[in-house]
Design a protein around this motif. Structure first.
Motif, PDB file in Angstrom:
ATOM      1  N   LYS A  77      60.782  41.882  51.992  1.00  0.00           N
ATOM      2  CA  LYS A  77      61.079  40.337  51.733  1.00  0.00           C
ATOM      3  C   LYS A  77      59.674  39.863  52.114  1.00  0.00           C
ATOM      4  O   LYS A  77      58.547  39.076  51.107  1.00  0.00           O
ATOM      5  N   THR A  78      59.204  39.744  53.059  1.00  0.00           N
ATOM      6  CA  THR A  78      57.550  39.231  53.295  1.00  0.00           C
ATOM      7  C   THR A  78      56.823  39.931  52.962  1.00  0.00           C
ATOM      8  O   THR A  78      55.463  39.670  52.311  1.00  0.00           O
ATOM      9  N   PHE A  79      57.092  41.341  52.718  1.00  0.00           N
ATOM     10  CA  PHE A  79      55.557  42.017  51.884  1.00  0.00           C
ATOM     11  C   PHE A  79      56.104  41.419  49.873  1.00  0.00           C
ATOM     12  O   PHE A  79      54.571  41.547  49.627  1.00  0.00           O
ATOM     13  N   VAL A  80      56.854  41.301  49.715  1.00  0.00           N
ATOM     14  CA  VAL A  80      56.731  41.078  48.336  1.00  0.00           C
ATOM     15  C   VAL A  80      56.321  39.755  48.124  1.00  0.00           C
ATOM     16  O   VAL A  80      55.916  39.360  47.341  1.00  0.00           O
ATOM     17  N   PHE A  81      56.608  38.846  49.132  1.00  0.00           N
ATOM     18  CA  PHE A  81      55.941  36.924  49.061  1.00  0.00           C
ATOM     19  C   PHE A  81      54.772  37.085  49.224  1.00  0.00           C
ATOM     20  O   PHE A  81      54.000  36.361  48.681  1.00  0.00           O
ATOM     21  N   GLY A  82      53.554  38.138  50.128  1.00  0.00           N
ATOM     22  CA  GLY A  82      52.688  37.850  50.378  1.00  0.00           C
ATOM     23  C   GLY A  82      51.815  38.742  49.383  1.00  0.00           C
ATOM     24  O   GLY A  82      50.876  38.488  48.471  1.00  0.00           O
ATOM     25  N   ILE A  83      52.450  39.787  48.717  1.00  0.00           N
ATOM     26  CA  ILE A  83      51.823  40.193  47.291  1.00  0.00           C
ATOM     27  C   ILE A  83      51.955  38.721  46.375  1.00  0.00           C
ATOM     28  O   ILE A  83      51.079  38.621  45.659  1.00  0.00           O
ATOM     29  N   GLY A  84      52.761  37.839  46.004  1.00  0.00           N
ATOM     30  CA  GLY A  84      52.821  37.125  45.935  1.00  0.00           C
ATOM     31  C   GLY A  84      51.951  35.833  45.853  1.00  0.00           C
ATOM     32  O   GLY A  84      51.197  35.471  44.644  1.00  0.00           O
ATOM     33  N   ARG A  85      51.880  36.023  47.070  1.00  0.00           N
ATOM     34  CA  ARG A  85      50.958  35.079  47.402  1.00  0.00           C
ATOM     35  C   ARG A  85      49.246  35.118  46.951  1.00  0.00           C
ATOM     36  O   ARG A  85      48.594  33.663  46.616  1.00  0.00           O
ATOM     37  N   ASN A  86      48.954  36.263  47.474  1.00  0.00           N
ATOM     38  CA  ASN A  86      47.732  36.559  46.908  1.00  0.00           C
ATOM     39  C   ASN A  86      47.592  37.215  44.720  1.00  0.00           C
ATOM     40  O   ASN A  86      46.877  36.178  44.942  1.00  0.00           O
ATOM     41  N   ILE A  87      48.699  37.107  44.324  1.00  0.00           N
ATOM     42  CA  ILE A  87      48.476  36.644  42.919  1.00  0.00           C
ATOM     43  C   ILE A  87      48.208  35.000  42.513  1.00  0.00           C
ATOM     44  O   ILE A  87      47.176  35.443  41.737  1.00  0.00           O
ATOM     45  N   ALA A  88      49.068  34.938  42.949  1.00  0.00           N
ATOM     46  CA  ALA A  88      49.235  32.652  42.837  1.00  0.00           C
ATOM     47  C   ALA A  88      47.388  32.292  43.350  1.00  0.00           C
ATOM     48  O   ALA A  88      47.284  32.636  43.015  1.00  0.00           O
ATOM     49  N   LEU A  89      47.403  33.160  44.916  1.00  0.00           N
ATOM     50  CA  LEU A  89      45.682  32.398  44.819  1.00  0.00           C
ATOM     51  C   LEU A  89      44.757  33.137  43.468  1.00  0.00           C
ATOM     52  O   LEU A  89      43.986  31.918  43.060  1.00  0.00           O
ATOM     53  N   LYS A  90      45.267  33.804  43.130  1.00  0.00           N
ATOM     54  CA  LYS A  90      43.791  34.389  42.326  1.00  0.00           C
ATOM     55  C   LYS A  90      43.909  33.919  41.213  1.00  0.00           C
ATOM     56  O   LYS A  90      42.842  33.599  40.403  1.00  0.00           O
ATOM     57  N   LYS A  91      45.077  33.880  40.915  1.00  0.00           N
ATOM     58  CA  LYS A  91      45.428  32.712  39.629  1.00  0.00           C
ATOM     59  C   LYS A  91      44.552  31.172  39.276  1.00  0.00           C
ATOM     60  O   LYS A  91      43.777  30.467  38.705  1.00  0.00           O
ATOM     61  N   ILE A  92      45.238  30.549  40.849  1.00  0.00           N
ATOM     62  CA  ILE A  92      44.163  29.103  40.878  1.00  0.00           C
ATOM     63  C   ILE A  92      43.038  29.205  40.500  1.00  0.00           C
ATOM     64  O   ILE A  92      42.260  28.536  40.060  1.00  0.00           O
ATOM     65  N   ILE A  93      42.318  30.105  41.778  1.00  0.00           N
ATOM     66  CA  ILE A  93      41.005  29.979  42.175  1.00  0.00           C
ATOM     67  C   ILE A  93      40.290  30.740  40.390  1.00  0.00           C
ATOM     68  O   ILE A  93      39.370  30.239  39.920  1.00  0.00           O
ATOM     69  N   LYS A  94      41.155  31.494  39.665  1.00  0.00           N
ATOM     70  CA  LYS A  94      41.021  31.225  38.174  1.00  0.00           C
ATOM     71  C   LYS A  94      40.644  30.320  37.457  1.00  0.00           C
ATOM     72  O   LYS A  94      39.627  30.206  36.832  1.00  0.00           O
ATOM     73  N   ARG A  95      42.332  29.264  37.637  1.00  0.00           N
ATOM     74  CA  ARG A  95      42.397  28.330  36.752  1.00  0.00           C
ATOM     75  C   ARG A  95      41.158  27.196  37.454  1.00  0.00           C
ATOM     76  O   ARG A  95      40.678  27.033  35.969  1.00  0.00           O
ATOM     77  N   ALA A  96      40.630  27.864  38.507  1.00  0.00           N
ATOM     78  CA  ALA A  96      40.262  26.534  39.155  1.00  0.00           C
ATOM     79  C   ALA A  96      38.668  26.981  38.019  1.00  0.00           C
ATOM     80  O   ALA A  96      37.608  25.756  38.073  1.00  0.00           O
TER      81      ALA A  96
END
Length: 183
Positions: A77-96
């Motif tokens: 669970k922690t592993f998947v949430f960490g991967i998701g966090r990294n994906i979300a951050l990349k998405k947010i940076i791209k959007r910015a």
């Protein structure tokens, strides 16, 4: 090093035997919590959060297939949430970056300094030029003419500022989606 929870070790063992049911159960057990976390922490829509969760599970699946996951380490669970966090951050940076490019176009003027625009700005401007109404007007009024959302709502006859904001968000999403296609 920390040892994984027994249920995760059992899931990994089942996967190695070809049994995907525990992985499916794991997926559905944590999906809603992940989506809520993404919505609250990163201000993403439910659909975006589900897409990220699926991508994170894809990464987990690839790691399980390549047998690179050991019994030691964080919980799945922690592993998947960490991967998701990294994906979300990349998405947010791209959007910015895309938002910044739109703001640059607005500051520089769409027609005046086209020679100075970066490649991304050129692409965004081409997409903007092809947008249907009312998107083109809303974005022009907001970014170029610097109207407030209330002024845009009044000008275009929307019931409220929130309706105009929602329409502007949909217009920006259209640009983002088209940017993904062109890249």
């Amino acid at each position: 090093m920390k040892r994984r929870p027994e249920e995760d070790i059992a899931l990994i063992a089942a996967f190695r035997r070809g049994d995907l049911k525990p992985l499916d159960k794991f997926y559905f057990t944590h999906r809603q919590q992940f989506v809520k976390w993404m919505e609250n922490t990163f201000r993403l829509s439910s659909a975006e959060a589900i897409d990220i969760y699926q991508d994170a599970h894809g990464v987990l699946y690839k790691i399980l297939v390549t047998d690179k996951l050991t019994e030691n380490g964080s919980s799945l669970k922690t592993f998947v949430f960490g991967i998701g966090r990294n994906i979300a951050l990349k998405k947010i940076i791209k959007r910015a970056k895309e938002e910044k490019a739109l703001n640059e176009i607005a500051r520089n003027g769409a027609q005046d300094n086209t020679a100075d625009l970066t490649e991304l700005q050129d692409i965004i401007m081409a997409i903007y030029e092809k947008l249907p109404e009312p998107c083109k007007s809303i974005l022009r009024m907001y970014y170029f003419d610097e109207f407030s959302m209330q002024e845009i709502a009044d000008e275009l006859g929307y019931k409220s500022e929130d309706v105009a904001k929602n329409q502007k968000c949909r217009c920006l999403k259209t640009i983002r989606d088209k940017l993904l296609i062109t890249r």
